[in-house]
Scaffold this motif. Sequence first.
Motif, PDB file in Angstrom:
ATOM      1  N   MET A 127       0.834  -1.172   0.000  1.00  0.00           N
ATOM      2  CA  MET A 127       0.000   0.000   0.000  1.00  0.00           C
ATOM      3  C   MET A 127       0.882   1.239   0.000  1.00  0.00           C
ATOM      4  O   MET A 127       1.794   1.361   0.792  1.00  0.00           O
ATOM      5  N   LYS A 128       0.632   2.163  -0.883  1.00  0.00           N
ATOM      6  CA  LYS A 128       1.419   3.385  -1.028  1.00  0.00           C
ATOM      7  C   LYS A 128       0.620   4.550  -0.465  1.00  0.00           C
ATOM      8  O   LYS A 128      -0.560   4.698  -0.725  1.00  0.00           O
ATOM      9  N   ALA A 129       1.273   5.416   0.303  1.00  0.00           N
ATOM     10  CA  ALA A 129       0.611   6.579   0.878  1.00  0.00           C
ATOM     11  C   ALA A 129       0.461   7.663  -0.180  1.00  0.00           C
ATOM     12  O   ALA A 129       1.290   7.781  -1.068  1.00  0.00           O
ATOM     13  N   PRO A 130      -0.632   8.474  -0.097  1.00  0.00           N
ATOM     14  CA  PRO A 130      -0.799   9.579  -1.041  1.00  0.00           C
ATOM     15  C   PRO A 130       0.369  10.568  -0.944  1.00  0.00           C
ATOM     16  O   PRO A 130       1.026  10.666   0.071  1.00  0.00           O
ATOM     17  N   GLU A 131       0.608  11.333  -2.017  1.00  0.00           N
ATOM     18  CA  GLU A 131       1.750  12.242  -2.111  1.00  0.00           C
ATOM     19  C   GLU A 131       1.863  13.243  -0.970  1.00  0.00           C
ATOM     20  O   GLU A 131       2.946  13.517  -0.497  1.00  0.00           O
ATOM     21  N   LEU A 162      14.853   4.652  10.523  1.00  0.00           N
ATOM     22  CA  LEU A 162      13.594   5.399  10.475  1.00  0.00           C
ATOM     23  C   LEU A 162      12.856   5.124   9.164  1.00  0.00           C
ATOM     24  O   LEU A 162      11.639   4.945   9.150  1.00  0.00           O
ATOM     25  N   GLN A 163      13.596   5.061   8.071  1.00  0.00           N
ATOM     26  CA  GLN A 163      12.986   4.791   6.765  1.00  0.00           C
ATOM     27  C   GLN A 163      12.335   3.402   6.759  1.00  0.00           C
ATOM     28  O   GLN A 163      11.215   3.242   6.263  1.00  0.00           O
ATOM     29  N   ALA A 164      13.003   2.425   7.327  1.00  0.00           N
ATOM     30  CA  ALA A 164      12.439   1.071   7.397  1.00  0.00           C
ATOM     31  C   ALA A 164      11.186   1.050   8.270  1.00  0.00           C
ATOM     32  O   ALA A 164      10.196   0.376   7.940  1.00  0.00           O
ATOM     33  N   PHE A 175       5.360   0.896   8.794  1.00  0.00           N
ATOM     34  CA  PHE A 175       4.203   1.612   9.328  1.00  0.00           C
ATOM     35  C   PHE A 175       3.057   1.664   8.325  1.00  0.00           C
ATOM     36  O   PHE A 175       1.894   1.533   8.686  1.00  0.00           O
ATOM     37  N   VAL A 176       3.385   1.873   7.067  1.00  0.00           N
ATOM     38  CA  VAL A 176       2.377   1.983   6.006  1.00  0.00           C
ATOM     39  C   VAL A 176       1.561   0.704   5.883  1.00  0.00           C
ATOM     40  O   VAL A 176       0.388   0.742   5.520  1.00  0.00           O
ATOM     41  N   GLU A 177       2.161  -0.414   6.214  1.00  0.00           N
ATOM     42  CA  GLU A 177       1.508  -1.696   6.020  1.00  0.00           C
ATOM     43  C   GLU A 177       0.465  -2.033   7.085  1.00  0.00           C
ATOM     44  O   GLU A 177      -0.302  -2.970   6.917  1.00  0.00           O
ATOM     45  N   PHE A 178       0.439  -1.268   8.180  1.00  0.00           N
ATOM     46  CA  PHE A 178      -0.588  -1.490   9.197  1.00  0.00           C
ATOM     47  C   PHE A 178      -1.902  -0.865   8.730  1.00  0.00           C
ATOM     48  O   PHE A 178      -1.925   0.288   8.298  1.00  0.00           O
ATOM     49  N   HIS A 229       0.675  13.007   2.045  1.00  0.00           N
ATOM     50  CA  HIS A 229       0.587  12.334   3.334  1.00  0.00           C
ATOM     51  C   HIS A 229       1.929  12.465   4.064  1.00  0.00           C
ATOM     52  O   HIS A 229       2.981  12.442   3.439  1.00  0.00           O
ATOM     53  N   PRO A 230       1.905  12.609   5.397  1.00  0.00           N
ATOM     54  CA  PRO A 230       3.159  12.773   6.144  1.00  0.00           C
ATOM     55  C   PRO A 230       4.171  11.653   5.905  1.00  0.00           C
ATOM     56  O   PRO A 230       5.371  11.889   5.943  1.00  0.00           O
ATOM     57  N   ILE A 231       3.687  10.436   5.650  1.00  0.00           N
ATOM     58  CA  ILE A 231       4.624   9.341   5.369  1.00  0.00           C
ATOM     59  C   ILE A 231       5.350   9.598   4.059  1.00  0.00           C
ATOM     60  O   ILE A 231       6.567   9.446   3.973  1.00  0.00           O
TER      61      ILE A 231
END
Length: 154
Positions: free
Chosen positions: A1-5, A43-45, A50-53, A7-9
């Motif tokens: 799953m990819k976060a929108p542009e 932090l990047q990992a 985090f995105v996958e939750f 989005h803070p992630i």
Amino acid sequence: MKAPESHPISVSEDLLSSLLDGIPHTEAFKGKWSLIRAKLTELQAQLTEFVEFPNSSSANTLSLDLLHSISHTLNDALDRHVKDDEILIRSGVLQDGGVPGSSSSSSKREAVRVELRNLITRLQIGTADSKSLAIDSLLRLLEADDKNLMIAVA
């Protein structure tokens, strides 16, 4: 799953990538930069994980606050470094090239001028500890000789 542009992630991932891309080009303080690289990679990992939750970044206000804080901190770090670089370049410290070696009075004045310029620049950039050390050094230099005060004012 990819976060929108926006989005803070996504913002954090972009900033992390930018920081990590710049680290290989640093020549000074390689040990510190490798430690910074390790922490940024960690932090990047974590952000990727985090995105996958499910609902981790939209429904949970704690996680959203954390994500905004991370992106703000990363953005602030880049801005602060850019401002510090500008101060360092404009100060003339990089152009001084060193302190003259002879013992004439003009050389002593020039040496004091160079040291004062370095200390004034250090007061504008760096950590609170380095600024405190710069103030202490500046006070010692000014107290050492009354002429140093005139050089500082000039």
